[in-house]
Write a protein that holds these residues in place. Structure first.
Motif, short mmCIF file in Angstrom:
data_model
loop_
_atom_site.label_atom_id
_atom_site.label_comp_id
_atom_site.label_asym_id
_atom_site.label_seq_id
_atom_site.Cartn_x
_atom_site.Cartn_y
_atom_site.Cartn_z
N ALA A 96 15.45 64.95 30.90
CA ALA A 96 16.38 64.04 31.58
C ALA A 96 15.70 63.41 32.77
O ALA A 96 15.00 64.08 33.53
N GLU A 97 15.88 62.10 32.93
CA GLU A 97 15.36 61.36 34.06
C GLU A 97 16.46 60.48 34.64
O GLU A 97 17.47 60.22 33.97
N ASP A 98 16.26 60.04 35.86
CA ASP A 98 17.21 59.11 36.48
C ASP A 98 16.95 57.70 35.97
O ASP A 98 15.80 57.25 35.85
N THR A 99 18.04 56.98 35.67
CA THR A 99 17.93 55.57 35.29
C THR A 99 17.78 54.72 36.55
O THR A 99 18.57 54.90 37.50
N MET A 121 17.78 59.89 28.88
CA MET A 121 17.32 61.01 28.09
C MET A 121 16.07 60.57 27.33
O MET A 121 16.09 59.56 26.61
N VAL A 122 14.98 61.32 27.48
CA VAL A 122 13.70 60.97 26.87
C VAL A 122 13.41 62.00 25.79
O VAL A 122 13.26 63.19 26.05
N LEU A 123 13.35 61.50 24.54
CA LEU A 123 13.05 62.35 23.38
C LEU A 123 11.63 62.04 22.93
O LEU A 123 11.33 60.91 22.53
N PRO A 153 29.70 53.38 31.86
CA PRO A 153 30.89 52.65 32.32
C PRO A 153 31.25 51.52 31.35
O PRO A 153 30.39 51.03 30.60
N PRO A 154 32.49 51.10 31.34
CA PRO A 154 32.90 50.01 30.44
C PRO A 154 32.11 48.74 30.72
O PRO A 154 31.85 48.38 31.87
N GLY A 155 31.72 48.08 29.63
CA GLY A 155 30.98 46.83 29.76
C GLY A 155 29.50 47.00 30.04
O GLY A 155 28.79 45.99 30.17
N ARG A 156 29.00 48.21 30.13
CA ARG A 156 27.58 48.46 30.38
C ARG A 156 27.02 49.20 29.15
O ARG A 156 27.13 50.42 29.06
N PRO A 157 26.45 48.50 28.20
CA PRO A 157 25.97 49.15 26.98
C PRO A 157 24.82 50.10 27.26
O PRO A 157 24.06 49.95 28.22
N VAL A 158 24.70 51.09 26.39
CA VAL A 158 23.60 52.06 26.46
C VAL A 158 22.37 51.43 25.81
O VAL A 158 22.45 50.85 24.72
N LEU A 159 21.24 51.58 26.49
CA LEU A 159 19.99 50.99 26.00
C LEU A 159 19.18 52.06 25.29
O LEU A 159 18.85 53.10 25.87
N VAL A 160 18.84 51.79 24.00
CA VAL A 160 18.04 52.70 23.19
C VAL A 160 16.73 51.98 22.87
O VAL A 160 16.73 50.96 22.17
N THR A 161 15.61 52.51 23.39
CA THR A 161 14.31 51.89 23.18
C THR A 161 13.34 52.94 22.66
O THR A 161 13.55 54.16 22.83
N ALA A 162 12.27 52.46 22.04
CA ALA A 162 11.23 53.36 21.52
C ALA A 162 9.88 52.74 21.78
O ALA A 162 9.71 51.52 21.75
N SER A 163 8.88 53.61 22.04
CA SER A 163 7.50 53.18 22.28
C SER A 163 6.58 54.30 21.84
O SER A 163 7.01 55.46 21.68
N ALA A 164 5.30 53.96 21.64
CA ALA A 164 4.33 54.92 21.12
C ALA A 164 3.17 55.08 22.09
O ALA A 164 2.77 54.13 22.76
N GLU A 190 2.08 60.60 20.69
CA GLU A 190 3.52 60.84 20.59
C GLU A 190 4.27 59.52 20.51
O GLU A 190 3.74 58.45 20.81
N VAL A 191 5.53 59.62 20.12
CA VAL A 191 6.46 58.49 20.12
C VAL A 191 7.64 58.88 21.00
O VAL A 191 8.21 59.97 20.85
N GLU A 192 8.00 58.00 21.92
CA GLU A 192 9.09 58.28 22.85
C GLU A 192 10.31 57.44 22.49
O GLU A 192 10.21 56.22 22.30
N LEU A 193 11.46 58.09 22.44
CA LEU A 193 12.74 57.43 22.27
C LEU A 193 13.54 57.65 23.54
O LEU A 193 13.80 58.79 23.94
N ARG A 194 13.92 56.55 24.22
CA ARG A 194 14.61 56.63 25.51
C ARG A 194 16.03 56.11 25.35
O ARG A 194 16.24 55.00 24.82
#
Length: 867
Positions: A814-817, A824-826, A744-755, A759-763
Motif C-alpha cells: 500500500a502506498e499513498d496516492t 495498491m501496488v501488485l 469518492p463519487p465522481g472520482r474514478p479508480v485508476l488501474v494502470t500497469a507497467s513492466a 516484474e510487472v506492476e499493476l497499480r
C-alpha cells in the motif's frame, strides 16, 4: 515551595471488590479527625452505595474534562490539586490509563508530580495490575490486564497496606450486590470470581508483599550494619561438596524447607581461590539441576577456607540453618586435621547446623588420580634423569678435584639438579634423584669416603636438610607445573565452550553444528548424536559427522556420553583421557540445552499458531454473527412476503422482494466464499498452478463488475507473467472492489500497469480517505476494518488478497496516492522463457485445492471494506 517529597501510601487489593477504596476513604476520615488537610483528587465509586456514603464531607477537587471521539471523559486535574496544595490527596486506581491529550499517559506519573510537589498521596491498586504479575494473572483468570503499573512504583511506596478478604467472603459480597450490578453477578461468579481464581490471586498478593517486606528488611539490616541473623523467614543453606553424598543432602534440605511455609532452599558450592574446579563441571551441573528441581537456587562462591566461606554465605543470605554431611574422612584424620562439618558448626554461632549421615560417611574420601600434564617422552626422560643427573654431577666433581671436599657447594649444585629433574619429569623422579644424590654425596664427598658412614655430625645435618629441601622444592615445582597446565587446560576448555555458546547464540544451534565442533575439537574420527523415544526404543542418529576411519575399524575406541535419558553422544576414534571426557560431558550438557531449546521453540511456534487460530476463530464468531444474520433476515422476510397467502403483491413489489432475495443470497455467497478462501490459506490448501499468462486475460475479467467506476490503462504489449491466472484474478478483483468502495463519487479508480526488467506492476489508485502509515501493515490482516464499522463485510478482502498473492509469488503493498487516497501496488514476476510445460486451460486452471474465479458474481466477493 515545599522541598520535602511527599509520602506515598498504597492500598493493595488482592482482587476487585475487597474494599481498598473504602479503606482509603476510612484513612482520610481518620487524618481529617487529626486536623490534616485532606482532599479527594479522584475516587471511583462505581456506584457502590457504601463507598459513596463513606466520602461524607471530604473536599473534592473537580475533575478535568477531556473530549475523546465525541465522548466527555473525566480525569485527575493535577494542576487544580497543585493550586489547592493540600497536605494529603486521595487518588484512586493508580494503574489507570489517562485519556489522549493528558500531560502523562498513566495516572501513576500524575501521582509522581504530586509527590514531587511535597503532597502526600494515598492511592489504590489491585494486584492484577502489577506489571510483573500480568502473565501469571492471565494464566489464572484467562483475562489479560491492559492497564498495568510498574512494580517499582509500588515498591518505592513509603507504606503498603494489603486489603484482603477470604474468597468466600468476597463471593458473598458479590452475591449480595455490593460489588457489581445485579445483571453482572452471575457471570462474574462463574468466571473471574471463581473460588480457585480468588485463592490464587490472594496468594500472589501475599507473596509479592512478602518479597517487598523481605527487601525492606535486607535494606534495614544493611543500613544499620546488622550482621546477626534475624530469622524472619526460614532459609536452608546446603553445603554442596560435589561428593556422592550431595544428592542426599539436597533432598534432606528440601524436606526441611517444605515443613515451613515460604521457606527457601539455597545450595552453595565453594571453589578454591585458584579458580580451578575441584569437581567435574558435569557433576556440578547435575547438582544444579537437582537443586532447581527441588525449587531451590544454586550458588557458587570462591574461598580459601571452605567452612568459613559456607558460614559467610549463610550469614549474607540471613539463613536459619546450614545442612552439612558427616565427614567422609576416617576418624584418625578427623582427630588430627579436624573436619569441615565440625568447623562449620563451630563458626555458625546463631545459625543452626543440621548434620546428615549418609552411606559415604567415614568411608574415606575418594583419592583423586594425580593429574599429569607430561607426555610419555618427558616422563621417560625424567626417570632416566634420576640416575643420569646425579652420576654426571658426581663425575664432574671427581674429575674437577677429588681431594677438595666442599660439601656445601656440592649440595647446592645437586639441589639444582633435583629442581631440573622436577621440571622435566615431575615430583617422583625428583624425589628419587634427591635420594640418589644423597647416597652419592655420602659415598664420595663425606668422611670416610667409599663408605655409607658419616663421621661429622654437621655433614649428617647437611645431607638430611638437603634431602628435605630437595623434596620440598621438587614438590613445589611439580605443583606449580601441574597448576599451570590445569589453568591452561581450563582456559582452553572455557574457550571451547564459549565458542559453542557463541554458535548457539548466533543461530548455529543445530545438532550437526555440535557434532562437527566436537569432532574438530577432540580430533576423533566419528561423532554421533543419538536419540530414542523411550528407554526400550533403539537409538537413532540425529546428527553424524565422519572425519576418519569407521567406528568399527580395528583399534578404534568408542566413548559414550549420556546427555539425558533420551539423548547421548557417541565418539569413535582415539581413547579420550578422563579430563577430555569431562569437557565432552559439558558439550553434552550444552547439546541437551540446544535440543531442549529447539523443542521449546517448536512448541512455542505451535502454541503461537494455535493462539492465532483461536484468535481468528474468536474474531470470526464475533464478526460473522451479525453479517450472517442480516442477509438471512432479509431473505426470510422476502420469502415470507412472497409466500404469504394473505398478502396480494403487485408485480413491482414481487420484483423488489425477488431482488432482495438475490442480493442477500449473493452477499451470503460472497461472505462464505471469503471465509472458505481464508480457511484454505490458513491451512495451506491453496496450491497454485503457475504458468505464463498475460494480464489481458486476467484484468478485464476481474474488473468487469466495476468498469463504469474505473479508468483502465493496461497496455497490450506487456510481457507475460508467471502466475496462476485464476488466483491472480481473485486478487485483482478484491483490490479493485476495495478501491471502488472507498473512492469518492465522481472520482474514478485508476488501474494502470507497467513492466520492469524482472516484474510487472499493476497499480490501483483511488482518491479516498487513505490509510495512516502505522496501519498499512495491519490492514492486510483478517477482520481489519479500521474505523469503517458501518459498511457490510468482515474486512477479509485484503487479507485474502495478500494470502493469494503470496501463493502465486506476487507481492502486494500500500502506498499513498499523490493528492490523497490509497494506491495498491501488485507486483507479479515476469515469465522466464522455457520454464516448463504450460498448464492447459485459461483462467481458473488451478488444481482442485486452489481458489478459482467462477463468474463475475463470485469475483465481487471481495468487496468487504478493509479500511
Amino acid at each position: 515551595m515545599n522541598n520535602r517529597r511527599g509520602r506515598l501510601t498504597v492500598y493493595l487489593g488482592a482482587a476487585p471488590g475487597v474494599g481498598k477504596t473504602y479503606a482509603m476513604l476510612d484513612e482520610a476520615e481518620r487524618r481529617c479527625a487529626r486536623g490534616t488537610d485532606v482532599v479527594i483528587g479522584l475516587v471511583e465509586t462505581h456506584g457502590r452505595a457504601a463507598t459513596i456514603a463513606r466520602i461524607g464531607d471530604l473536599e473534592i477537587v473537580p475533575r478535568r474534562l477531556v473530549e475523546h471521539r465525541g465522548t466527555m471523559l473525566t480525569e485527575l486535574d493535577v494542576e487544580a490539586v497543585l493550586r489547592r496544595a493540600p497536605q494529603v490527596v486521595l487518588v484512586d486506581e493508580l494503574a489507570h490509563t489517562n485519556a489522549p491529550g493528558s500531560a502523562h499517559p498513566k495516572r501513576w506519573q500524575d501521582v509522581h508530580d504530586l509527590l514531587d510537589a511535597g503532597i502526600d498521596v494515598v492511592t489504590t491498586v489491585n494486584v492484577q495490575h502489577l506489571a510483573s504479575l500480568t502473565d501469571d494473572v492471565e494464566a489464572i483468570t484467562g483475562v489479560r490486564q491492559r492497564e498495568t503499573v510498574p512494580d517499582q512504583v509500588v515498591r518505592e511506596a513509603d507504606q503498603i497496606q494489603l486489603v484482603d478478604l477470604s474468597p468466600e467472603q468476597l463471593r458473598r459480597r458479590l452475591a449480595h450486590g455490593n460489588v457489581y450490578r445485579a445483571e453482572q453477578i452471575d457471570a462474574s461468579l462463574s468466571s473471574y470470581f471463581r473460588l480457585g481464581n480468588l485463592t490464587a490471586l490472594r496468594e500472589l498478593a501475599l507473596l509479592w508483599l512478602a518479597d517487598r517486606v523481605d527487601d525492606a528488611l535486607t535494606r534495614y539490616r544493611a543500613d544499620h550494619a546488622i550482621s546477626g541473623i534475624w530469622p524472619a523467614r526460614e532459609r536452608i543453606v546446603v553445603a554442596v561438596t560435589g561428593g556422592p553424598e550431595t544428592a542426599t543432602l539436597l533432598r534432606r534440605g528440601a524436606r526441611i524447607a517444605q515443613r515451613a511455609a515460604g521457606a527457601e532452599l539455597l545450595a552453595v558450592h565453594v571453589l578454591p581461590t585458584d579458580g580451578l574446579p575441584s569437581t567435574p563441571p558435569a557433576t556440578i551441573a547435575s547438582y544444579r539441576a537437582l537443586t532447581e528441581s527441588l525449587d531451590g537456587t544454586f550458588h557458587t562462591v570462591v574461598g580459601e577456607d571452605v567452612p568459613r566461606a559456607v558460614v559467610d554465605f549463610a550469614r549474607g543470605v540471613n539463613a536459619t540453618m546450614i545442612v552439612v554431611g558427616v565427614s567422609r574422612h576416617p576418624v584418625w584424620r578427623q582427630a588430627l586435621l579436624g573436619s569441615s562439618s565440625a568447623e562449620i558448626a563451630r563458626l555458625s554461632e546463631a545459625i543452626d547446623v543440621h548434620l546428615v549421615t549418609h552411606e559415604q560417611a567415614r568411608a574415606g574420601a575418594r583419592r583423586q588420580s594425580r593429574f599429569s600434564s607430561l607426555s610419555p617422552r618427558r616422563r621417560l626422560a625424567g626417570w632416566v634423569s634420576t640416575v643420569a643427573v646425579p652420576v654426571a654431577l658426581t663425575a664432574f666433581f671427581l674429575l674437577l678435584d677429588r681431594d677438595e671436599q666442599n660439601l656445601p657447594s656440592h649440595l647446592m649444585i645437586y639441589l639444582a639438579g633435583v629442581v631440573a629433574v622436577a621440571i622435566v619429569g615431575g615430583l617422583w623422579p625428583a624425589l628419587v634423584t634427591a635420594v640418589v644424590s644423597f647416597v652419592l654425596l655420602n659415598w664420595f664427598f663425606t668422611e670416610p669416603t667409599g663408605r655409607l658412614i658419616i663421621h661429622q655430625p654437621e655433614d649428617v645435618l647437611a645431607l638430611v636438610v638437603f634431602v628435605l629441601v630437595a623434596g620440598a622444592v621438587a614438590s613445589v615445582v611439580d605443583l606449580a607445573a601441574r597448576r599451570s597446565a590445569q589453568a591452561y587446560r581450563a582456559r582452553a576448555e572455557a574457550s571451547t565452550l564459549a565458542a559453542l555458546s557463541r554458535s548457539v547464540l548466533s543461530g548455529e544451534d543445530t545438532a550437526q553444528a555440535i557434532v562437527q565442533r566436537l569432532a574438530v575439537t577432540f580430533a576423533v574420527a566419528d561423532v554421533r548424536l543419538e536419540e530414542r523415544d523411550d528407554e526400550r526404543a533403539p537409538w537413532v542418529a540425529v546428527a553424524v559427522t565422519t572425519r576418519g576411519p569407521a567406528s568399527d575399524a580395528p583399534g578404534t575406541t568408542v566413548t559414550e556420553v549420556a546427555i539425558d535419558e533420551r539423548h547421548r553422544l557417541v565418539l569413535a576414534g582415539r581413547a579420550l583421557p578422563a579430563s577430555d571426557r569431562e569437557v565432552v560431558e559439558a558439550f553434552g550438557a550444552q547439546a541437551g540445552i540446544v535440543l531442549e531449546h529447539r523443542r521449546l521453540r517448536e512448541q512455542a511456534a505451535q502454541a503461537q499458531a494455535l493462539e492465532q487460530a483461536e484468535a481468528t476463530r474468536t474474531a470470526l464468531l464475533a464478526a460473522v454473527s451479525h453479517d450472517l444474520r442480516t442477509p438471512l433476515a432479509a431473505i426470510r422476510a422476502a420469502v415470507d412476503g412472497l409466500s404469504s397467502p394473505d398478502v396480494e403483491l403487485d408485480p413491482e413489489d414481487r420484483d423488489a422482494l425477488t431482488r432482495t432475495i438475490g442480493e442477500s443470497t449473493g452477499r451470503l455467497e460472497r461472505l462464505i466464499g471469503n471465509l472458505l478462501d481464508l480457511s484454505r490459506l490458513q491451512t495451506g490448501a491453496v496450491r497454485p498452478a503457475l504458468r505464463p499468462a498475460s494480464l489481458e486475460e486476467v484484468v478485464p475479467v476481474a474488473v468487469e463488475p466495476w468498469l463504469p467506476a474505473l479508468t483502465l490503462d493496461v497496455p497490450e504489449d506487456l510481457p507475460l507473467v508467471q502466475t496462476d491466472p485464476g488466483l491472480l484474478e481473485r486478487v485483482v478483483a478484491n483490490v479493485v472492489s476495495n478501491a471502488v468502495r472507498h473512492a469518492p463519487p465522481g472520482r474514478p479508480v485508476l488501474v494502470t500497469a507497467s513492466a520492469t526488467r524482472d516484474e510487472v506492476e499493476l497499480r490501483v489508485a483511488d482518491a479516498g480517505p487513505g490509510v495512516p502509515d502505522d496501519r498499512k501493515e495491519t490492514m492486510f490482516e483478517p477482520f481489519q476494518r479500521l474505523d469503517d464499522t458501518t459498511g457490510p463485510g468482515l474486512g477479509l478482502g485484503l487479507a485474502v488478497a495478500a494470502g493469494l498473492s503470496g501463493a502465486v509469488g506476487a507481492r502486494i503493498a500500500a502506498e499513498d496516492t499523490p493528492g490523497g487516497g490509497l494506491t495498491m501496488v501488485l507486483t507479479v514476476p515476469r515469465s522466464v522463457p522455457d520454464v516448463g510445460p504450460v498448464s492447459p486451460g485459461g483462467p481458473g486452471t488451478a488444481r482442485e485445492e486452489s481458489v478459482g474465479a467462477d463468474d463475475p458474481d463470485t469475483v465481487a466477493a471481495y468487496e468487504e471494506p478493509a479500511r
